[in-house]
Enzyme design. Structure first.
Site: not given
Length: 488
Positions: A156, A180, A81
């Site tokens: 996210s 997330s 990420k």
């Protein structure tokens, strides 16, 4: 070769690497080929580090040839990420305000993966500063769900989930502040684990809400998730919130099953508004646990109804404080036509932050302001304590809690982007776990009639990740959900 390689789990690939049946360079090239093939549609990657990944794969093959692999997963390619600092590789946290920022050092978890010999394929898309539940607040572009390209992969950590689901990477790291990791896992038929707060170092992880953020693994199988956790769960003196506890052995008891365990079913997590197919799939999953020998226990978490408001007050307050450092002076975007320091601050932040980041900064600044601190922030902290005490009482009766991960399956891109409250409600089952600092995991438990994945959430006591993984593996063993071919 390439298609069969990318269909392997991390542990399956690791076994082939250990037997010298496959090389890390072959596996890395297969991943890069798969990225080139499907990522123009999925859009999981913000940037691919082909040269760096191949160099790491060559070094891995050399270690294997010498009989000295760095870890069991040495040579298995993964993605990151874009919230993790990576030395020499642009890191933006999905925001324009960090455009062009190249970190001078690695986050601790990135360093640990490198030391374990895993080639890092690149940086994965995310909601800006991890603020979002659909990946649509990314400053660059939305990521698409590989199971239905018109739908969100969640957020996210949507880029991480989509890349794993689309077979672009064998595993990935995400972060979980209010769900997330778990919500995107539920939307994409993958496994996502949010470890106990303090289990995995936050050093070098760009901060959203410092008392809630926690890095964790995302993979196709429970075993892969356990193996990744063991690489990154280390005490880190560079992180003052890192817990000085032993690295868990999550693989030894993974196949022990659920017979004799008591699984709590929180009545507040089965509420009006839940998608009927999601509820039906979850109820069927609970019956399967009973058939496997677990006992289901009805439990109550009475302060759950206050969790959403508590979470958004606290997380936005911490975001307001953390994001104050982005001023256009030290790094990242700087407004070009500003006259004077005050104008430079205002224009840089105005141009650099997106709508969702601005919304949360303003909410948090208001909650922390003179005259409102006691009424909002301080009161929210007290309610947080009550939520934690609810879980403590529940775990006196049961070994773990089971619930839906999300009230709905993946929704259409654009459906909720103009309705922040509706978007925030997507985290209603995941964020209480963060407020309490507990470990939580989402495992695939079925599909809707439209072919959309559904996730089952398992919550546990602090530092009890091994038990959560064992429960998830017992369920996974009964199904072949992770073997299903993704449509892209």
């Amino acid at each position: 070769m390439s298609s069969t390689l990318t269909d392997l789990s991390m542990l399956e690939l690791a076994a082939k690497l250990a037997s010298r049946e496959v090389s890390s360079v072959e596996a890395t090239k297969a991943s890069l080929q798969r990225i080139a093939q499907v990522d123009p549609k999925v859009r999981a990657f913000l940037r691919v580090d082909e040269a760096g990944a191949l160099q790491a794969a060559e070094a891995s093959d050399a270690r294997r040839h010498a009989g000295s692999p760095a870890s069991a997963l040495d040579g298995v390619p993964v993605g990151l990420k874009d919230i993790f600092l990576t030395q020499g590789l642009q890191t933006t946290c999905g925001s324009r305000i960090l455009e062009g920022f190249v970190p001078p050092y690695d986050a601790t978890v990135v360093r640990l993966l490198k030391e374990a010999g895993l080639p890092l394929l690149g940086k994965l898309n995310m909601d800006e500063f991890a603020m979002g539940s659909s990946n649509e607040s990314s400053a660059y572009f939305p990521t698409h769900n590989p199971w239905d390209l018109t739908r969100t992969p969640g957020g996210s950590s949507g880029g991480s989930a989509a890349a794993v689901a689309a077979r672009e990477v064998f595993g990935a790291l995400g972060t979980d502040t209010g769900g997330s990791i778990r919500q995107p896992a539920a939307f994409t038929n993958t496994v996502g684990l949010k470890p106990t707060y303090g289990r995995v170092s936050r050093y070098g992880v760009i901060a959203f809400a410092s008392s809630l953020d926690q890095p964790g693994p995302m993979a196709r199988t429970v075993g892969d998730t356990a193996a990744l956790l063991q690489l990154i769960a280390r005490h880190d003196p560079l992180d003052s919130t890192s817990a000085d506890v032993a690295t868990p052995d999550c693989l030894t008891g993974l196949e022990d099953g659920v017979r004799g365990l008591k699984l709590g079913v929180p009545r507040e997590y089965f509420t009006a508004g839940m998608d009927p197919e999601v509820e039906g799939t979850l109820r069927a999953s609970l019956e399967e646990f009973e058939r496997m020998g677990a006992t289901l226990v009805d439990v109550s978490l009475p302060h759950t109804k206050y969790a959403l408001a508590t979470y958004y007050l606290l997380s936005s307050s911490e975001a307001s404080s953390n994001l104050a450092r982005y001023d256009g002076i030290r790094y990242g975007l700087r407004a070009k036509d500003a006259r004077g320091l005050k104008e430079l601050y205002a224009q840089s932040r105005g141009q650099g932050f997106g709508a969702e980041a601005k919304r949360r900064i303003m909410l948090g600044t208001y909650a922390l302001s003179a005259g409102y601190y006691d009424a909002y922030y301080l009161r929210a902290q007290k309610v947080r304590t009550l939520i934690r005490e609810d879980f403590t009482r529940a775990f006196q009766q049961v070994d773990a809690l089971v619930s839906p991960t999300s009230p709905v399956p993946a929704f259409k891109l654009g459906d909720k982007v103009d309705d922040p409250l509706s978007m925030y409600l997507m985290d209603v089952y995941t964020l209480p776990c963060n407020l309490a600092g507990l470990p939580g995991l989402s495992v695939p438990c079925g599909f809707t009639q439209a072919g959309l994945p559904v996730g089952l959430q398992i919550l546990g006591r602090p530092f009890d990740e091994a038990r959560l993984l064992r429960i998830a593996r017992a369920f996974e063993r009964e199904h072949d959900f992770f073997r299903r071919a993704v449509p892209v």
